[in-house]
Design a protein around this motif. Structure first.
Motif, mmCIF file in Angstrom:
data_model
loop_
_atom_site.group_PDB
_atom_site.id
_atom_site.type_symbol
_atom_site.label_atom_id
_atom_site.label_comp_id
_atom_site.label_asym_id
_atom_site.label_seq_id
_atom_site.Cartn_x
_atom_site.Cartn_y
_atom_site.Cartn_z
ATOM 1 N N UNK A 174 -13.683 -0.111 -2.911
ATOM 2 C CA UNK A 174 -13.197 -0.903 -3.377
ATOM 3 C C UNK A 174 -12.193 -1.356 -4.526
ATOM 4 N N UNK A 175 -11.960 0.083 -4.897
ATOM 5 C CA UNK A 175 -10.306 -0.075 -6.380
ATOM 6 C C UNK A 175 -9.145 0.637 -5.714
ATOM 7 N N UNK A 176 -8.422 0.852 -4.146
ATOM 8 C CA UNK A 176 -8.470 1.006 -3.349
ATOM 9 C C UNK A 176 -6.772 0.514 -3.496
ATOM 10 N N UNK A 177 -5.584 0.663 -4.247
ATOM 11 C CA UNK A 177 -4.200 -0.005 -3.466
ATOM 12 C C UNK A 177 -3.343 0.589 -3.308
ATOM 13 N N UNK A 178 -2.684 -0.008 -2.524
ATOM 14 C CA UNK A 178 -1.184 0.686 -1.566
ATOM 15 C C UNK A 178 -0.072 1.201 -2.888
ATOM 16 N N UNK A 179 0.563 1.748 -2.669
ATOM 17 C CA UNK A 179 1.193 2.024 -4.376
ATOM 18 C C UNK A 179 2.515 0.771 -4.084
ATOM 19 N N UNK A 180 3.152 -0.224 -3.697
ATOM 20 C CA UNK A 180 3.531 -1.034 -4.562
ATOM 21 C C UNK A 180 2.556 -2.590 -4.900
ATOM 22 N N UNK A 181 1.383 -2.288 -5.019
ATOM 23 C CA UNK A 181 0.080 -2.862 -5.640
ATOM 24 C C UNK A 181 0.668 -3.015 -7.049
ATOM 25 N N UNK A 182 -1.389 -3.735 -7.869
ATOM 26 C CA UNK A 182 -1.053 -4.165 -8.612
ATOM 27 C C UNK A 182 -0.261 -3.101 -9.707
ATOM 28 N N UNK A 183 -1.153 -2.134 -9.902
ATOM 29 C CA UNK A 183 -0.991 -0.539 -10.607
ATOM 30 C C UNK A 183 -0.105 -0.112 -10.350
ATOM 31 N N UNK B 24 -12.439 1.898 -15.376
ATOM 32 C CA UNK B 24 -11.383 -0.112 -15.837
ATOM 33 C C UNK B 24 -10.752 -0.104 -15.559
ATOM 34 N N UNK B 25 -9.463 -0.270 -14.333
ATOM 35 C CA UNK B 25 -8.455 0.186 -13.799
ATOM 36 C C UNK B 25 -7.289 -0.764 -14.529
ATOM 37 N N UNK B 26 -7.768 -1.613 -15.153
ATOM 38 C CA UNK B 26 -7.021 -2.328 -16.181
ATOM 39 C C UNK B 26 -7.125 -1.169 -17.812
ATOM 40 N N UNK B 27 -8.528 -0.916 -18.285
ATOM 41 C CA UNK B 27 -8.066 -0.116 -19.136
ATOM 42 C C UNK B 27 -7.337 1.389 -18.529
ATOM 43 N N UNK B 28 -7.397 1.983 -18.135
ATOM 44 C CA UNK B 28 -6.427 3.232 -17.526
ATOM 45 C C UNK B 28 -5.828 3.081 -17.776
#
Length: 267
Positions: A52-61, A13-17
């Motif tokens: 499915x969960x990968x994001x660019x470094x300037x993405x939300x995470x 869970x990305x948000x929980x992490x």
């Protein structure tokens, strides 16, 4: 330099992490940490689809981590996954702080002990170093620690500190190998090594699958290979003050970087 190693166990869970990162970073900053290091795969644990969960470094995470670093006035190094061009992902360390944002894509992929990281993860190609408070810090991820040249090249380019973020696979002798390798890289480079791994999920009552999870035992090692401080297997934060002059003195006393000589090939 006061550093913090945050040994946590991430999930799927990305948000929980991210919430764990926010809470622990604020706590570490309140204790005076200037550099806060997290494990590999903090954004999302191994053991489920990564594409499915990968994001660019300037993405939300990454943007949330960068905002957090700006808010706290610290540098945060954290493991995440970013998209690769071929449908796989990169196993990325994001470094965000007052000096800006940088990232390192893991070069040596964990195709060992029956696991094949390269099936879903593309290999990086470039070394990465950042600066903080006049110190140069080289970045590395997990399996990289078995390859001394990466650390030596960073040290030869001026890195006095090496960060190793890991999700170290459990197994017979693996804790001992982790400590041996981390201490060896410190001796190889006469530099500090900050080795931050995922906590052992078994301590939290979680049954691990076949993917690498963690064994804990994060540690800070001196330029002479001495373990200055370490954690156990569970979730915890390690705070250590580094005397950067000690690395410079060690390099004067044992000038292995200056004494290196090119090796020829046999006929």
């Amino acid at each position: 330099m006061r550093v913090a190693l945050v040994q946590l166990s991430s999930g799927h869970d990305v948000a929980a992490n991210l919430a764990k990162v926010v809470a622990t970073a604020r706590s570490a900053a309140a204790r005076g940490a200037e550099l806060i290091v997290y494990p590999e795969a903090t954004m999302f644990a191994f053991g489920a689809s990564l594409s499915g969960i990968a994001q660019p470094v300037d993405g939300p995470f990454g943007s949330a981590v960068r905002s957090l670093a700006d808010e706290l006035g610290v540098t945060i190094i954290v493991g995440m996954f970013t998209p690769a061009d071929d449908g796989r992902v990169f196993n990325t360390l994001l470094a965000a702080g007052p000096g800006g944002t940088s990232s390192y894509d893991k070069i040596h992929l964990f195709d060992a002990f029956g696991f094949q990281e390269s099936r879903t993860v593309a290999a990086g190609t470039d070394l990465r170093r950042i600066t903080l408070g006049g110190a140069t810090i080289g970045l590395a991820t997990c399996y990289d620690v078995r390859f001394p040249v990466l650390f030596i090249e960073n040290a030869a380019a001026g890195a006095e500190i090496a960060v190793v973020s890991a999700s170290w696979a459990a197994g017979p002798g693996k804790v001992e190998q982790w400590e041996l390798l981390v201490r060896a890289r410190a001796v190889d480079t006469t530099g500090f090594v900050l080795a931050c791994g995922q906590a052992d999920p078994a301590v939290l009552g979680v049954v691990a699958g076949s993917a690498p999870t963690g064994v804990g035992h994060s540690m800070v090692v001196s330029p002479y290979g001495e373990v200055l401080a370490r954690l156990g297997a569970g979730e915890d934060t390690l705070i250590v003050d580094l005397d950067l002059a000690a690395a410079r003195a060690a390099r004067d006393a044992i000038p292995v970087l200056r004494n290196r000589r090119p090796l020829g090939t046999s006929a």
